[in-house]
Design a protein around this motif. Structure first.
Motif, PDB file in Angstrom:
ATOM      1  N   ALA A   1      -0.073  -7.333   4.364  1.00  0.00           N
ATOM      2  CA  ALA A   1      -0.323  -5.987   3.721  1.00  0.00           C
ATOM      3  C   ALA A   1       0.720  -5.170   4.319  1.00  0.00           C
ATOM      4  O   ALA A   1       0.813  -4.940   5.642  1.00  0.00           O
ATOM      5  N   ALA A   2       1.500  -4.356   3.431  1.00  0.00           N
ATOM      6  CA  ALA A   2       2.571  -3.534   3.995  1.00  0.00           C
ATOM      7  C   ALA A   2       2.472  -2.097   3.169  1.00  0.00           C
ATOM      8  O   ALA A   2       2.286  -1.974   2.272  1.00  0.00           O
ATOM      9  N   GLY A   3       2.695  -0.954   4.347  1.00  0.00           N
ATOM     10  CA  GLY A   3       2.663   0.235   3.849  1.00  0.00           C
ATOM     11  C   GLY A   3       3.961   0.596   3.659  1.00  0.00           C
ATOM     12  O   GLY A   3       4.903   0.322   4.278  1.00  0.00           O
ATOM     13  N   VAL A   4       4.079   1.072   2.373  1.00  0.00           N
ATOM     14  CA  VAL A   4       5.438   1.643   1.920  1.00  0.00           C
ATOM     15  C   VAL A   4       5.544   2.921   1.185  1.00  0.00           C
ATOM     16  O   VAL A   4       4.638   3.140   0.295  1.00  0.00           O
ATOM     17  N   ASP A   5       5.880   3.961   1.757  1.00  0.00           N
ATOM     18  CA  ASP A   5       5.981   5.393   1.202  1.00  0.00           C
ATOM     19  C   ASP A   5       7.226   6.009   1.443  1.00  0.00           C
ATOM     20  O   ASP A   5       8.171   5.606   1.874  1.00  0.00           O
TER      21      ASP A   5
ATOM     22  N   THR B   1       9.802   6.303   4.429  1.00  0.00           N
ATOM     23  CA  THR B   1      10.890   5.068   4.519  1.00  0.00           C
ATOM     24  C   THR B   1      12.254   5.595   4.490  1.00  0.00           C
ATOM     25  O   THR B   1      12.474   6.491   3.454  1.00  0.00           O
ATOM     26  N   ARG B   2      13.255   5.612   5.452  1.00  0.00           N
ATOM     27  CA  ARG B   2      14.491   6.224   5.082  1.00  0.00           C
ATOM     28  C   ARG B   2      15.179   5.675   4.049  1.00  0.00           C
ATOM     29  O   ARG B   2      15.146   4.270   3.783  1.00  0.00           O
ATOM     30  N   GLY B   3      15.736   6.507   3.291  1.00  0.00           N
ATOM     31  CA  GLY B   3      16.548   5.898   2.058  1.00  0.00           C
ATOM     32  C   GLY B   3      15.372   5.488   0.792  1.00  0.00           C
ATOM     33  O   GLY B   3      15.848   4.454   0.220  1.00  0.00           O
ATOM     34  N   PHE B   4      14.104   5.853   0.884  1.00  0.00           N
ATOM     35  CA  PHE B   4      13.063   5.380  -0.063  1.00  0.00           C
ATOM     36  C   PHE B   4      13.380   5.568  -1.303  1.00  0.00           C
ATOM     37  O   PHE B   4      13.684   6.716  -1.716  1.00  0.00           O
ATOM     38  N   GLU B   5      13.353   4.809  -2.433  1.00  0.00           N
ATOM     39  CA  GLU B   5      13.510   4.917  -3.645  1.00  0.00           C
ATOM     40  C   GLU B   5      12.432   4.180  -4.609  1.00  0.00           C
ATOM     41  O   GLU B   5      12.150   2.917  -4.320  1.00  0.00           O
ATOM     42  N   THR B   6      11.988   4.726  -5.382  1.00  0.00           N
ATOM     43  CA  THR B   6      10.757   4.196  -6.072  1.00  0.00           C
ATOM     44  C   THR B   6      11.223   2.916  -6.772  1.00  0.00           C
ATOM     45  O   THR B   6      10.588   1.774  -6.987  1.00  0.00           O
TER      46      THR B   6
ATOM     47  N   VAL C   1       0.801  -1.379  -0.092  1.00  0.00           N
ATOM     48  CA  VAL C   1       0.153   0.012   0.105  1.00  0.00           C
ATOM     49  C   VAL C   1       0.859   1.305   0.063  1.00  0.00           C
ATOM     50  O   VAL C   1       1.706   1.436   0.823  1.00  0.00           O
ATOM     51  N   THR C   2       0.830   1.997  -0.950  1.00  0.00           N
ATOM     52  CA  THR C   2       1.447   3.408  -0.947  1.00  0.00           C
ATOM     53  C   THR C   2       0.694   4.384  -1.588  1.00  0.00           C
ATOM     54  O   THR C   2      -0.582   4.271  -1.838  1.00  0.00           O
ATOM     55  N   GLY C   3       1.169   5.597  -1.792  1.00  0.00           N
ATOM     56  CA  GLY C   3       0.624   6.679  -2.311  1.00  0.00           C
ATOM     57  C   GLY C   3       0.891   7.903  -1.488  1.00  0.00           C
ATOM     58  O   GLY C   3       1.810   7.991  -0.879  1.00  0.00           O
TER      59      GLY C   3
ATOM     60  N   VAL D   1       1.658  -4.342   8.411  1.00  0.00           N
ATOM     61  CA  VAL D   1       2.872  -3.825   8.740  1.00  0.00           C
ATOM     62  C   VAL D   1       3.272  -2.390   8.170  1.00  0.00           C
ATOM     63  O   VAL D   1       2.989  -2.361   7.071  1.00  0.00           O
ATOM     64  N   ASP D   2       3.455  -1.230   8.886  1.00  0.00           N
ATOM     65  CA  ASP D   2       3.484   0.045   8.246  1.00  0.00           C
ATOM     66  C   ASP D   2       4.895   0.412   7.807  1.00  0.00           C
ATOM     67  O   ASP D   2       5.974   0.341   9.153  1.00  0.00           O
ATOM     68  N   ASN D   3       5.729   0.727   6.817  1.00  0.00           N
ATOM     69  CA  ASN D   3       7.034   1.088   6.683  1.00  0.00           C
ATOM     70  C   ASN D   3       8.092   0.284   7.315  1.00  0.00           C
ATOM     71  O   ASN D   3       9.001   0.766   7.788  1.00  0.00           O
ATOM     72  N   PRO D   4       8.104  -1.007   6.587  1.00  0.00           N
ATOM     73  CA  PRO D   4       9.410  -1.946   7.174  1.00  0.00           C
ATOM     74  C   PRO D   4      10.373  -1.616   6.325  1.00  0.00           C
ATOM     75  O   PRO D   4      10.009  -1.503   4.919  1.00  0.00           O
ATOM     76  N   PRO D   5      11.674  -1.946   6.565  1.00  0.00           N
ATOM     77  CA  PRO D   5      12.780  -1.941   5.490  1.00  0.00           C
ATOM     78  C   PRO D   5      12.106  -3.150   4.499  1.00  0.00           C
ATOM     79  O   PRO D   5      11.897  -4.258   4.767  1.00  0.00           O
ATOM     80  N   LEU D   6      12.680  -2.634   3.072  1.00  0.00           N
ATOM     81  CA  LEU D   6      12.103  -3.582   2.072  1.00  0.00           C
ATOM     82  C   LEU D   6      12.801  -4.796   2.209  1.00  0.00           C
ATOM     83  O   LEU D   6      12.237  -6.006   1.737  1.00  0.00           O
ATOM     84  N   SER D   7      14.007  -4.637   2.682  1.00  0.00           N
ATOM     85  CA  SER D   7      14.860  -6.127   2.879  1.00  0.00           C
ATOM     86  C   SER D   7      14.125  -7.093   3.640  1.00  0.00           C
ATOM     87  O   SER D   7      14.209  -8.229   3.609  1.00  0.00           O
ATOM     88  N   VAL D   8      13.629  -6.552   5.027  1.00  0.00           N
ATOM     89  CA  VAL D   8      13.073  -7.297   5.944  1.00  0.00           C
ATOM     90  C   VAL D   8      11.702  -7.742   5.343  1.00  0.00           C
ATOM     91  O   VAL D   8      11.317  -8.806   5.757  1.00  0.00           O
ATOM     92  N   LEU D   9      10.871  -6.788   4.726  1.00  0.00           N
ATOM     93  CA  LEU D   9       9.663  -7.185   4.016  1.00  0.00           C
ATOM     94  C   LEU D   9       9.748  -8.299   3.130  1.00  0.00           C
ATOM     95  O   LEU D   9       9.268  -9.385   3.036  1.00  0.00           O
ATOM     96  N   GLU D  10      10.776  -8.302   2.336  1.00  0.00           N
ATOM     97  CA  GLU D  10      10.988  -9.531   1.308  1.00  0.00           C
ATOM     98  C   GLU D  10      11.229 -10.866   1.905  1.00  0.00           C
ATOM     99  O   GLU D  10      10.966 -11.780   1.653  1.00  0.00           O
ATOM    100  N   GLU D  11      12.192 -10.564   2.897  1.00  0.00           N
ATOM    101  CA  GLU D  11      12.424 -11.998   3.625  1.00  0.00           C
ATOM    102  C   GLU D  11      11.102 -12.508   4.521  1.00  0.00           C
ATOM    103  O   GLU D  11      10.852 -13.726   4.264  1.00  0.00           O
TER     104      GLU D  11
END
Length: 321
Positions: A47-51, A54-59, A3-5, A26-36
């Motif tokens: 369902a994960a919020g990503v926006d 997040t520190r170092g966020f890159e589309t 979920v983003t936006g 979970v809201d804004n987990p590190p992408l590496s952790v989410l993938e694991e």
């Protein structure tokens, strides 16, 4: 579900609604952790919020994650993008007095507008590839919940879900609609005093509308259009399709055609949700509606809308996208 936006567009509300549907959120987990976590699997959907918070966020990192997960057997990631008009977002930030995460200092006025513009530009690639774009500009929370439940209630079921919606043109086009059919060319029961308080679910209203000589040809052509079109949408990977049926009051013609179309699609094997927008609003509830007749079953199972508007009486004087 990712979920983003835009900040202030309702991402947190969507996450809570998904949690109510049984998702682990979970809201804004590190992408590496989410993938694991996703790769480890399990019976509970995530369902994960990503926006941009997040520190170092890159589309590009989010899009790369989606690409990797789609290669994993048994995982079908979907991206939900929440958006709203700038004026609406400005009002929401003003009311809550929260600081926009990308605003260059301050929390109100032009600085919030700068933050909205920066975030929209940053997230634009994700909006382009999103499986569902939900515009909450004038969407009350109950209507947002209805959309989320319709689309994701049966998240474990494959195939495309179809939402059929009736509405009134004067109260605005449904923002979630993919296809819009304008039914204002059909004869209008509103001008018959005996039929005015009833709805399109009443047999007398249905008979009145179906007696119009234009009704049968339109019904045959509309279903002939949709029957081969829907499988092509599904084959292209579309997960949700909203077909909106509009008339002047959103109470007679659109309701009847929405009921008929939902039943037709359900017989064809589609997962269908049926909603009558104006009948669910307090101002549309009439004392004569209950017991008006034998109602049909209430349930038979994103980008600018395509407007199909047959010529005829009561045609709109203008139409803007």
């Amino acid at each position: 579900m990712l979920v983003t936006g835009l900040s202030g567009a309702g991402k947190s509300s969507i996450l809570r609604m998904l949690e109510d549907l049984g998702f682990e959120t979970v809201d804004n987990p590190p992408l590496s952790v989410l993938e694991e976590v996703v790769r480890e699997g399990g019976s509970v959907p995530i369902a994960a919020g990503v926006d941009a918070r997040t520190r170092g966020f890159e589309t590009a990192d989010v899009m790369a994650l989606l690409g990797r997960l789609r290669q994993v057997p048994g995982i079908a990631p979907q991206l939900i993008y929440a958006t709203a008009d700038e004026a609406v977002l400005l009002r929401r930030f003003s009311e809550t007095r929260r600081r926009h995460p990308l605003a260059p200092g301050g929390s109100l006025g032009a600085r919030v507008a700068d933050g909205i513009a920066r975030e929209a530009a940053l997230l634009a690639p994700l909006q382009e590839v999103a499986d569902a774009v939900i515009d909450t500009s004038d969407l009350p929370l109950p209507d947002l919940r209805r959309q989320i439940e319709q689309r994701f209630r049966d998240s474990g079921v494959g195939g495309m879900a179809v939402a059929v919606l009736s509405f009134a043109f004067p109260k605005g086009l449904p923002r979630e609609a993919d296809l819009v059919f304008d039914l204002r060319f059909l004869r209008n029961p509103h001008y018959d005093p005996a039929l005015r308080p009833l709805t399109g679910r009443d047999g007398k209203v249905a008979a009145f509308i179906q007696e119009d000589s234009a009704f049968d040809p339109f019904w045959q052509r509309m279903t002939a259009l949709l029957d081969p079109l829907l499988p092509r949408y599904a084959a292209e990977g579309k997960k949700y399709l909203t077909v909106a049926m509009g008339c002047t009051g959103g109470k007679h013609r659109s309701v009847l055609l929405a009921e008929m179309l939902a039943a037709h699609l359900a017989r064809g094997g589609w997962r269908v949700d049926l909603t009558h927008r104006e009948l669910t609003r307090p101002e549309s509830v009439h004392k004569d509606q209950a017991g008006a007749g034998s109602p049909m079953p209430q349930r038979a199972g994103d980008g600018p809308a395509a407007l199909v508007s047959p010529a005829g009486r009561e045609a709109p004087s203008s139409c803007t996208q």
